[in-house]
Each structure stands twice: as C-alpha cells, then as structure tokens.
Design a protein around this motif. Structure first.
Motif, PDB file in Angstrom:
ATOM      1  N   ASP A 111      46.965  68.361  22.828  1.00  0.00           N
ATOM      2  CA  ASP A 111      46.490  66.997  22.520  1.00  0.00           C
ATOM      3  C   ASP A 111      46.096  66.931  21.048  1.00  0.00           C
ATOM      4  N   LYS A 127      49.628  66.444  19.125  1.00  0.00           N
ATOM      5  CA  LYS A 127      49.992  65.156  19.360  1.00  0.00           C
ATOM      6  C   LYS A 127      49.316  64.128  18.484  1.00  0.00           C
ATOM      7  N   CYS A 128      48.285  64.213  18.386  1.00  0.00           N
ATOM      8  CA  CYS A 128      47.348  63.405  17.447  1.00  0.00           C
ATOM      9  C   CYS A 128      47.909  63.282  16.136  1.00  0.00           C
ATOM     10  N   VAL A 182      50.945  64.592  15.157  1.00  0.00           N
ATOM     11  CA  VAL A 182      52.204  64.145  14.939  1.00  0.00           C
ATOM     12  C   VAL A 182      52.021  62.388  15.088  1.00  0.00           C
ATOM     13  N   GLN A 183      51.249  61.907  15.675  1.00  0.00           N
ATOM     14  CA  GLN A 183      51.195  60.213  15.593  1.00  0.00           C
ATOM     15  C   GLN A 183      50.890  60.021  14.234  1.00  0.00           C
ATOM     16  N   TRP A 184      49.766  60.680  13.859  1.00  0.00           N
ATOM     17  CA  TRP A 184      49.053  60.310  12.460  1.00  0.00           C
ATOM     18  C   TRP A 184      50.378  60.425  11.374  1.00  0.00           C
ATOM     19  N   GLN A 199      59.190  68.121  19.961  1.00  0.00           N
ATOM     20  CA  GLN A 199      57.804  67.847  20.486  1.00  0.00           C
ATOM     21  C   GLN A 199      57.246  69.236  20.053  1.00  0.00           C
ATOM     22  N   GLN A 207      53.707  60.285  11.932  1.00  0.00           N
ATOM     23  CA  GLN A 207      54.725  59.162  12.147  1.00  0.00           C
ATOM     24  C   GLN A 207      53.965  58.035  11.768  1.00  0.00           C
ATOM     25  N   ASN A 208      53.049  57.570  11.859  1.00  0.00           N
ATOM     26  CA  ASN A 208      52.339  56.335  11.135  1.00  0.00           C
ATOM     27  C   ASN A 208      52.311  56.298   9.703  1.00  0.00           C
ATOM     28  N   SER A 209      52.388  57.709   9.084  1.00  0.00           N
ATOM     29  CA  SER A 209      52.670  57.756   7.557  1.00  0.00           C
ATOM     30  C   SER A 209      54.262  57.742   7.148  1.00  0.00           C
ATOM     31  N   LYS A 224      59.308  61.288  10.735  1.00  0.00           N
ATOM     32  CA  LYS A 224      60.402  61.037  11.862  1.00  0.00           C
ATOM     33  C   LYS A 224      60.449  62.431  12.591  1.00  0.00           C
ATOM     34  N   THR A 225      60.501  62.604  13.808  1.00  0.00           N
ATOM     35  CA  THR A 225      60.825  63.989  14.376  1.00  0.00           C
ATOM     36  C   THR A 225      61.597  63.690  15.656  1.00  0.00           C
TER      37      THR A 225
END
Length: 541
Positions: A141, A144-145, A147-149, A160, A151-153, A156-157
């Motif tokens: 978990d 994943k947070c 990775v999301q952070w 997983q 991606q927001n910046s 790209k990936t």
C-alpha cells in the motif's frame, strides 16, 4: 551511389585494456577500427555470418577486467551473458544510427540485420530468464502511494511494485515490453541529490569542514529529512525499511561465522571506516549546532541506517549540465539487481525531457520481474552494501591472489599474460578444461610457469615443461588447501532457526568453499594428468 552499406566498430583508444583487447582483435584478424561492408541484399546465411563477425568484435570491445582475464565461459561460446548483452545492444545502436543516414535500398538491408539481431537478443533472454514467485498477501500500500505521488509529479511506469519471494519488493512488468522500450521514467524534479543540501540550513556549516564530500552531506541531510513531516519526500521516506539488513548490520554471531572468508575482512574494514567517519563529525556537530543537528537524530545507529540507505539505494546520475551526482531515485529504487538484467544503461538524464529513463536492453514479459544491474560486483560486495547474494553463478566472485613474480614484466612474448594482479574463481565457469590450463585461468598459470622456467610457456614446449606444470599445480594446491582449512564446515548451522544475518553469512561461506573446492579438484586432476603424461614420456625414452 555505392550499393550496400558499411558500419564502423571501433575500440576506444582510452580503454584501460586497449593493448590486451587490440591483441585479441588482431589474433582474430580484426583491427581496432574495423569497417564491416555488406551488400544491400543478403541471404540468411550471409546475414548470420555478418552478425557473427560484428559480435566477435563487439564482445572484445566490451570486455571488462574479469572477462578479459578469464576468457570465454565454458559451453556458452561467449564471455558472459553481461558481455553478450552489451555487445548485442552496442551493435543495435550502430544499426539504429546507420538507419538514419542511409537510403531506402540500404535501409531494407539494415532492417534485416536489425531483425536478425533482435532474434539473438530474444534467444539470450529466454536462456537467462528467471522465474519469480509473487507473494499476493503483501499489499504494498505504501509503495502504491509512492508510485501515485511520483506519477502526479510526471513519472511514467509500465511496472508495478510487488513482493517477490526471496528478493523482497520488486518491479513487475504490467505488459510485454521489447528491446528499447522505456520501462520507467522519473522526472529530475523528484530525484534526491546534493542540490537539496545546498538549499538547506546545514550547508553553511558543512561546507566549512575540510574533506566534506557531497555524498556525506547528502547522507547527513537524509538523516534529518526522514523525520520531517512536511518533507516533499515524505512518501519516499515512509516506504523505507527500519532495517536494511546489509552486511554492515551483521551481528557478532554472523561475523564469527564469516571467519576465514573474504567477506569477514570487507565488512570489518567498512564498519571501521564508517565508525571513524562518524566519530570525526559527532557529537561535535550536535554540540556546536544542536538546532541544525539534533543529537537524537544523529546517533551512530541512525548514521549507520543512512549509510545503508545510500549504499543500497543510490545511483550515479549524469545530469543535463554534465555534473555526475550520487542520487536517490524514488520508485526506481524498487528495481532489483540481477546477473541477467533487463536494464543496463540508466545513468543519464535526458536533456529533452529532463527525466531519467530506464530503457530495456532485452525483452521483459508481463508478470516478469524487471531488473537492472547495480554493477559488476562480487558476492561479498553485494552482501556488505546491499544485503543479498544474487541467484546463479556470479562471474565476479573471484578470489584475489597475493604473490609477487619478478618475471611478470618480462613476458613480452605473451602480453595477454602480463597481468599485475591475479585471481581465481569457480572452475565450473572455465572453458579451458585441457592439458594447458586444467580449468584454471591461463594468465595465472602462464605467469607461474614463466617464473619457474625462466621462459614463456608455449604449447610446443609442453613436454619440456611438464615438471614445471606439476610444481605450479602443487603450489596452488597447497595454497588452497590452507584456505579450505580456514573455512570451517557450514553444515553445523541450523538454517531454519538462525537469524537473517547468520543465514546470509553461511550462504556466503558455502559459496566460497565451493569455489575453493573446485580449484582444488582442478589442481588434483591436473597433477594426475601431468604425472600420466610424464610416465608416458619416460616410457618413450
């Protein structure tokens, strides 16, 4: 317009092993600058011949010290999977460059060559592919947070994060990817580098300390930043483990289990170096600047944690301005090391996108763990600074030999044996299983033979040098018998109930015993072979 195309393969004149590689190239009929000419249309056999010729040259160009010393690996027909991948991708880059400069007829021929090479890369990938089991009970978990952070910046990936049995957290392909595809892209804006230190309040203190490196500054910055609730990198620090479990954290029992091994010395020297470094800085910095270096955040334990973080997770990155910096790369830190990596070249910021791209050097299938190479490191180095032994036979698990031979520098007739340092490794990795080398490295044996016989050893003099061979092998046998005696048996260790560090120490000792045992077997076999040949010579007299 001339029909066909040409590709230049060139050995750099600044290569540290230029002379040795030049000899190998010349022995195979090539020059250090070799131009491969081809017709605009080739049949399958001619295409294969051309590709084999280019690979022969490219392999030699990309040999590292260990590969050059030991020669081709038994049964493979090439030096190592690493070298083969480097050679294949080097040729691929030359073809790509040629495609951008040739006309249509030549383009078709180059594409045929490229397709044939891609097939070779696929074949190598299939041979070295490792199956991994994913632990579906581990939710990842926090990862994943992160990775999301990222991606927001702008990250790209196509990977997983998952928990891989025997390897910990790893990056798994979400789709099939081909050679040249970008598995992950990280913007420079979220890369942790020394630039962050320069913007902090501690820089004005640290810059005044003689000998203070940018790496040490970054390490000290991270010790404080991991506790900063408002940090830009809070998501990153939250995913880091409380314990990295590298060799630097080995307990007394594990250290004692390593007695007699190369790893024992490496860990002890590394910890002593770090302790001296810490004592030079603390508690002085905390006393003089308690607001900048709070003593509760700069204990020895926290310093060691930060050392392990930077040793095991940092990467050397070349930025667009030409500066090389040691950095922490959020998300990319989940890429594990492999002896057969998918990603080999990843250390340069793309100036167009201002991002770090992790491009594949071989295909990666959906569900497969995508790995990179941390470097050409021995098992002892990987345990000390990363906390693991890689799967498979590591060609860099060598045992250095410390001896002096005055005649080494006089061997002008045998330049490839003119090495100033010598080493051995598990003889199962050697191809030279014949009367001349007995599965042992030829530079070592040629050097010892020369020292004893006062002349370069050649095959035509084999009968005259049988006695020399026997003495050399007996000397090596004696050396490694003593080494084996110092490596106590590991069978007594209870793997199930032992702590992580004792298990890892036992695995390393077992690996080193295996190497020494193989060398002793080669020496024994060689001595018997020489004695047999000597008896035949006497019978013929």
């Amino acid at each position: 317009m001339r029909e066909g195309y040409s590709i230049l393969l060139e050995l750099s004149d600044v290569d540290p092993f230029f002379d040795k590689k030049k000899i190998l190239l010349n022995d195979m009929g090539f020059d250090v600058k070799e131009i491969v000419h081809n017709k605009s249309s080739l049949d399958r056999d001619s295409l294969s011949t051309t590709l084999n010729q280019m690979l022969q040259i490219a392999r030699i160009i990309h040999l590292d010290e260990v590969e050059l010393y030991f020669g081709q690996t038994g049964g493979l027909g090439f030096y190592s999977p690493r070298n083969e991948m480097e050679a294949q991708n080097f040729i691929l880059s030359l073809i790509k460059s040629a495609l951008s400069h040739h006309v249509r007829m030549q383009t078709h021929a180059l594409q045929d060559l490229r397709d044939a090479l891609i097939n070779r890369i696929h074949e190598l990938g299939t041979e070295v592919k490792v199956e991994n089991k994913i632990d579906i009970n581990y939710q990842c978990d926090k990862e994943k947070c992160l990775v999301q952070w990222a991606q927001n910046s702008g990250a790209k990936t196509r990977l997983q994060i998952a928990y891989v049995e025997g390897a910990g957290r790893g990056a798994i392909a979400m789709e099939d990817m081909e050679v040249g595809d970008i598995a992950m892209e990280i913007p420079a804006s979220i890369i942790i580098s020394e630039d962050l230190v320069y913007k902090s309040d501690m820089y004005q203190v640290l810059e005044k300390i003689d000998g203070m490196s940018s790496e040490t500054m970054s390490l000290l910055w991270s010790m404080k930043e991991r506790h900063n609730c408002n940090s830009q990198f809070k998501m990153y620090f939250d995913t880091l483990p409380e314990n990295f479990n590298t060799g630097l954290s080995f307990g007394v029992e594990a250290i004692m289990a390593l007695d007699g091994t190369l790893l024992f010395e490496e860990i002890m020297q590394a910890k002593e170096h770090l302790r001296v470094q810490y004592d030079e800085l603390f508690p002085a910095l905390s006393k003089d600047h308690p607001d900048i270096f709070p003593p509760e955040l700069y204990t020895w334990e926290q310093f060691l944690w930060a050392c392990e973080l930077w040793y095991s997770n940092s990467m050397k990155i070349m930025f667009a301005d030409g500066n090389l910096k040691t950095c922490l790369i959020p998300v990319a830190g989940f890429l594990n090391h492999s002896l057969h990596p998918h990603i080999v070249h990843y250390g340069k910021i793309d100036s167009t996108t201002n991002s770090l791209k992790f491009r594949l050097s071989r295909p990666c299938s959906v569900g497969e763990q995508c790995c990179l190479s941390y470097g050409n490191f021995s098992g002892s180095h990987l345990i000390t600074f990363y906390g693991f032994l890689p799967q498979g036979d590591n060609p860099y698990d060598v045992i250095p030999l410390d001896f002096e031979v005055d005649q080494v520098d006089t061997m002008v007739e045998c330049p490839l044996s003119n090495w100033t340092t010598h080493m051995v490794r598990g003889t199962w990795l050697s191809e030279n299983q014949n009367i001349f080398y007995y599965g042992l490295p030829s530079p070592l044996l040629d050097c010892l033979r020369s020292a004893r016989s006062q002349m370069p050893f050649t095959k035509t003099l084999i009968k005259a040098n049988m006695e020399v061979d026997k003495e050399v092998l007996e000397d090596l046998q004696s050396t490694f018998n003593a080494m084996m005696e110092n490596l106590s048996d590991v069978d007594s260790v209870d793997r199930e109930s032992s702590s992580w560090d004792v298990k890892l120490a036992s695995q390393f000792k077992e690996m080193q015993r295996r190497i020494v045992s193989s060398i002793l077997t080669s020496c024994s076999t060689g001595i018997k072979l020489v004695e047999h040949e000597l008896s035949k010579c006497k019978a013929e007299e």
